[in-house]
Every structure is written in C-alpha cells, then in structure tokens.
Design a protein around this motif. Structure first.
Motif, PDB file in Angstrom:
ATOM      1  N   THR A  79      52.096  33.772  38.597  1.00 19.93           N
ATOM      2  CA  THR A  79      51.596  32.991  39.714  1.00 19.93           C
ATOM      3  C   THR A  79      50.942  33.885  40.753  1.00 19.93           C
ATOM      4  N   ARG A  80      49.713  33.541  41.152  1.00 22.34           N
ATOM      5  CA  ARG A  80      49.028  34.181  42.249  1.00 22.34           C
ATOM      6  C   ARG A  80      48.387  33.079  43.087  1.00 22.34           C
ATOM      7  N   GLY A 130      37.861  33.636  43.026  1.00 19.94           N
ATOM      8  CA  GLY A 130      38.959  34.563  43.259  1.00 19.94           C
ATOM      9  C   GLY A 130      39.831  34.714  42.033  1.00 19.94           C
ATOM     10  N   ARG A 131      40.114  33.605  41.362  1.00 24.06           N
ATOM     11  CA  ARG A 131      40.926  33.650  40.138  1.00 24.06           C
ATOM     12  C   ARG A 131      40.223  34.465  39.055  1.00 24.06           C
ATOM     13  N   ASP A 162      41.517  37.883  37.171  1.00 22.58           N
ATOM     14  CA  ASP A 162      41.553  37.969  35.706  1.00 22.58           C
ATOM     15  C   ASP A 162      40.720  39.144  35.206  1.00 22.58           C
ATOM     16  N   LEU A 163      39.551  39.348  35.810  1.00 29.30           N
ATOM     17  CA  LEU A 163      38.695  40.469  35.427  1.00 29.30           C
ATOM     18  C   LEU A 163      39.404  41.795  35.696  1.00 29.30           C
ATOM     19  N   THR A 164      40.072  41.888  36.833  1.00 30.49           N
ATOM     20  CA  THR A 164      40.797  43.109  37.173  1.00 30.49           C
ATOM     21  C   THR A 164      41.896  43.384  36.153  1.00 30.49           C
ATOM     22  N   ARG A 165      42.650  42.355  35.776  1.00 28.65           N
ATOM     23  CA  ARG A 165      43.706  42.536  34.780  1.00 28.65           C
ATOM     24  C   ARG A 165      43.137  43.017  33.452  1.00 28.65           C
ATOM     25  N   GLU A 166      41.983  42.472  33.084  1.00 27.28           N
ATOM     26  CA  GLU A 166      41.359  42.877  31.818  1.00 27.28           C
ATOM     27  C   GLU A 166      40.948  44.347  31.869  1.00 27.28           C
ATOM     28  N   ILE A 167      40.343  44.765  32.983  1.00 26.71           N
ATOM     29  CA  ILE A 167      39.949  46.164  33.134  1.00 26.71           C
ATOM     30  C   ILE A 167      41.177  47.064  33.134  1.00 26.71           C
ATOM     31  N   CYS A 168      42.242  46.622  33.795  1.00 27.08           N
ATOM     32  CA  CYS A 168      43.477  47.412  33.816  1.00 27.08           C
ATOM     33  C   CYS A 168      44.014  47.621  32.402  1.00 27.08           C
ATOM     34  N   THR A 169      43.992  46.560  31.615  1.00 27.02           N
ATOM     35  CA  THR A 169      44.534  46.631  30.259  1.00 27.02           C
ATOM     36  C   THR A 169      43.669  47.489  29.341  1.00 27.02           C
ATOM     37  N   GLN A 177      34.561  37.977  49.717  1.00 30.35           N
ATOM     38  CA  GLN A 177      35.862  37.462  49.326  1.00 30.35           C
ATOM     39  C   GLN A 177      36.861  37.612  50.470  1.00 30.35           C
ATOM     40  N   PRO A 178      37.787  36.668  50.600  1.00 30.36           N
ATOM     41  CA  PRO A 178      38.810  36.797  51.645  1.00 30.36           C
ATOM     42  C   PRO A 178      39.717  37.985  51.374  1.00 30.36           C
ATOM     43  N   ALA A 179      40.379  38.436  52.423  1.00 27.71           N
ATOM     44  CA  ALA A 179      41.253  39.599  52.303  1.00 27.71           C
ATOM     45  C   ALA A 179      42.343  39.374  51.274  1.00 27.71           C
TER      46      ALA A 179
END
Length: 384
Positions: free
Chosen positions: A4-5, A12-13, A17-24, A71-73
């Motif tokens: 949950t976020r 924003g979602r 998701d893009l950040t998680r993919e890059i992290c992985t 994007q918001p903070a």
C-alpha cells in the motif's frame, strides 16, 4: 515492500512502479559489488544516475515548464524511499540533487530558470550542495568562505566540507559570505564545475555510503559571474534554511526506505532459518520483535508523508520536517540494529546486506542537521 502506498494521481502510481522496476532490474544486481569496490577505491555510480535521469526521476518535484514533472512532494519522497530500500547511496544522491536545484527553482529569476534549469533537470547534469564547512556545520552563521564583489561578478575563496558528489557534480550550489553581518551576510551562488580555481580534497573514508563520494570543495580565487547569484546578496541564510526543510524530508524518506529494506531482509531470513525443527519466525519473541519494527517503519513513513502534504498545501512544515527527520533516522538505526540481531552471526558478515544497512543508518542521524539540532528546532518552534 509494503503493498500500500498513498498516491494522489495515476501518474504518481506509475512513477512508483517505474522506480520499483528500476530498483529490481538495475540497482539490486549491482549495489553490493559497487559499495564494496567504493570502500577501497573511489567508485561513483554515474551510470545509475544517468538511468534515473533518463527515466525522469531526477526532476520529479520541479516545474514542468523547465523539464520537471510537477509532482507533489509526497510522490517524490516515496520514490526516494523506494530507491533507499535497495541502494541508500543512490537515494541520498537523488535527495542531494533535488536540494541543489531548490534555490534556483524558488529564488531564481525567470531568466535564470529558463537558462539553467532545463540542463539541471534533463538527467545529464548532477548537482552538489555546498553549505557545510570544517568549522561551520550546524552553525551556518559561522561560515567563512567569502565572495568578494568585482565589477562583473564575484571572486570566491574558502573551502566547503562533507560535500556529496564533489568532483562528480556539474554545478555547485554554494553559500558564501558577502558581508560580515553574521547570518545576514550570506549569499547563494551557482558555481559551474569547470570554473578555474575550483578543486577537491581526497574522498572521505566513511563507515558507510561508500558510493556517495564526499570531499572538501576548495575555492581558490574562483570567479563567478554576477548572473549566477541566486536571490539577493544577504538572502543566503533564508534560502539555505528553506532548502534544508525539503532536504530533511529527503533524508527522512531515505531513512524510512533503508529501515524497510532491513526489515524485509529480517522477515525473509526469519521465514527461512530453522532452529529446533521449525522456522525461527514461529517463535513468539521474534514475531513480536518484527511486529514492533513494522510499527516503527510505518510510523516513520507517516511522519514524512504528513510533512510532505503540508508542503504540498503550501503550509509551514519546518517543525514537521524536523520531526520526520528525527523519527525516521532514529527508526533506521533501531531497525537495522535489530535486523543484524535477527540474522545472528550471519548478520555480522558481508554475506548479507544487514551489516551494510547498519553502517549506512548511522550517518542519517548526523547529516542535514544532527538529531540534536532537530530537537532544538522542534523545541524552539513549540515554544515560540
């Protein structure tokens, strides 16, 4: 990671998701080797920041008209948290870059923003934030790096200490003394990396965050054009303190991500490790400890999101930023320490990242204002 976020928009979602993919795919496979290599010799993840820049993740909170994403903070900070759960040095670097753009975004002229921001936000440039000095850390008003006014600009002499990205940045957002009027005598300059007379000390040998290169920045009669001054002369203290509010939220989000990564590791290990014929997760004492750590991480996340929503609503958030920084970084220290304990002897080896998480957590209680300074900020604001 938690499922949950809180996301204000579909965009924003998608960014989370893009950040998680890059992290992985990009960060997780290389973080351990890169941090080990940097511990014995300088290694800076230039290509990682280039990847994040290409994905637009270095320009999330800045204006769209100059190449940002508006994007918001709370979205930007959740991206920082996701990065920190995998690679803390990179998350800190993203926060530092955002901090380096803050003075120009909020205090620059329209002409300055049009000329300089597109490059800063394109992902091709990385910034550094030069505030601290060897004898002026929390006491900003004690700054001695001086800029002398000349007809066509300034000549800067002095040194800055503990500067992330030093030697790798493309520009240095630098605070200097332009008069002897205490804290009212400070001014902000944007110094290009190729300025003559700009040099750097040897990389600091740190306990952790090895890929976050930190050095002294040395100014030996560095000439800076007048149109690189941000705001008015004497406005530097106000600019620096306002920027630090946002910087503290960046560190709070990063510390929360670090704690989450350590907790995730502890949970996985507790499920897999067997003692006395069953997983150690089934022992009530350990299950209760993990529950307490989950509550601590969730609470830390709530503090920075609360402050971020105040910032997004253009309401004062100085006290709340200090609370978030204090709570989140103390939480990171506690959770990483307990994660090592959950892993037992394995947690004390480099076979698992628990020991790295612990080393990385400590500095979060120190930079962007020590946690003693955060208590001072909170107490003064309460009693004002």
């Amino acid at each position: 990671m938690p499922a949950t976020r809180l996301m204000p928009t579909e965009e924003g979602r998608e960014l989370i998701d893009l950040t998680r993919e890059i992290c992985t795919k990009e960060l997780a496979p290389r973080v351990d080797d890169a941090e080990r290599a940097a511990a014995t010799g300088e290694s800076f993840p230039t290509e990682v920041f280039a990847t994040l820049g290409d994905a637009g993740l270095l320009a999330l909170p800045q204006p769209e008209e100059y190449g940002g994403h508006d994007q918001p903070a709370e979205v930007y900070l959740q991206v920082v948290e996701e990065l920190a759960s995998v690679w803390m040095s990179v998350a800190v670097g993203v926060s530092v870059h955002a901090l380096s753009t803050y003075p120009l975004v909020h205090h620059g002229t329209d002409e300055q923003r049009a000329a300089l921001l597109p490059g800063m936000l394109s992902g091709s440039q990385l910034g550094a934030y030069c505030l601290s000095e060897p004898l002026a850390g929390s006491d900003i008003a004690a700054m001695t790096t001086r800029a002398t006014r000349e007809r066509d600009g300034y000549v800067v002499r002095g040194r800055k200490a503990w500067i992330s990205h030093a030697g790798h940045a493309d520009y240095y957002t630098t605070f200097v003394r332009t008069s002897d009027d205490g804290g009212r005598g400070l001014t902000c300059l944007l110094v290009p990396a190729d300025a003559e007379g700009l040099s750097f000390g040897a990389p600091e040998r740190k306990m952790g965050l090895h890929c976050d290169t930190v050095r002294e920045v040395l100014f030996d009669d560095v000439r800076v054009a007048a149109d690189r001054r941000i705001g008015e002369e004497g406005q530097g203290m106000a600019i620096a303190l306002a920027a630090l509010d946002t910087g503290r939220l960046g560190i709070a989000a990063a510390a929360t991500g670090l704690a989450q990564g350590a907790l995730d590791l502890a949970v996985r290990y507790a499920r897999d490790r067997e003692q006395f014929g069953r997983p150690i997760a089934e022992f009530q004492g350990l299950a209760f400890l993990l529950a307490e750590l989950e509550a601590a991480v969730t609470s830390a996340r709530a503090t920075y999101l609360h402050a971020a929503r105040l910032q997004d609503a253009a309401r004062p958030f100085t006290r709340e930023a200090a609370v978030a920084k204090l709570v989140a970084t103390d939480t990171a220290m506690r959770v990483t320490t307990d994660a090592v304990q959950v892993l037992g002897g394995a947690g004390y080896t480099e076979d698992f990242p628990a020991e790295r998480y612990l080393r990385e957590a400590k500095v979060t209680q120190i930079f962007e204002g020590t946690n003693q300074i955060q208590r001072l900020v909170i107490g003064r604001d309460l009693l004002r």
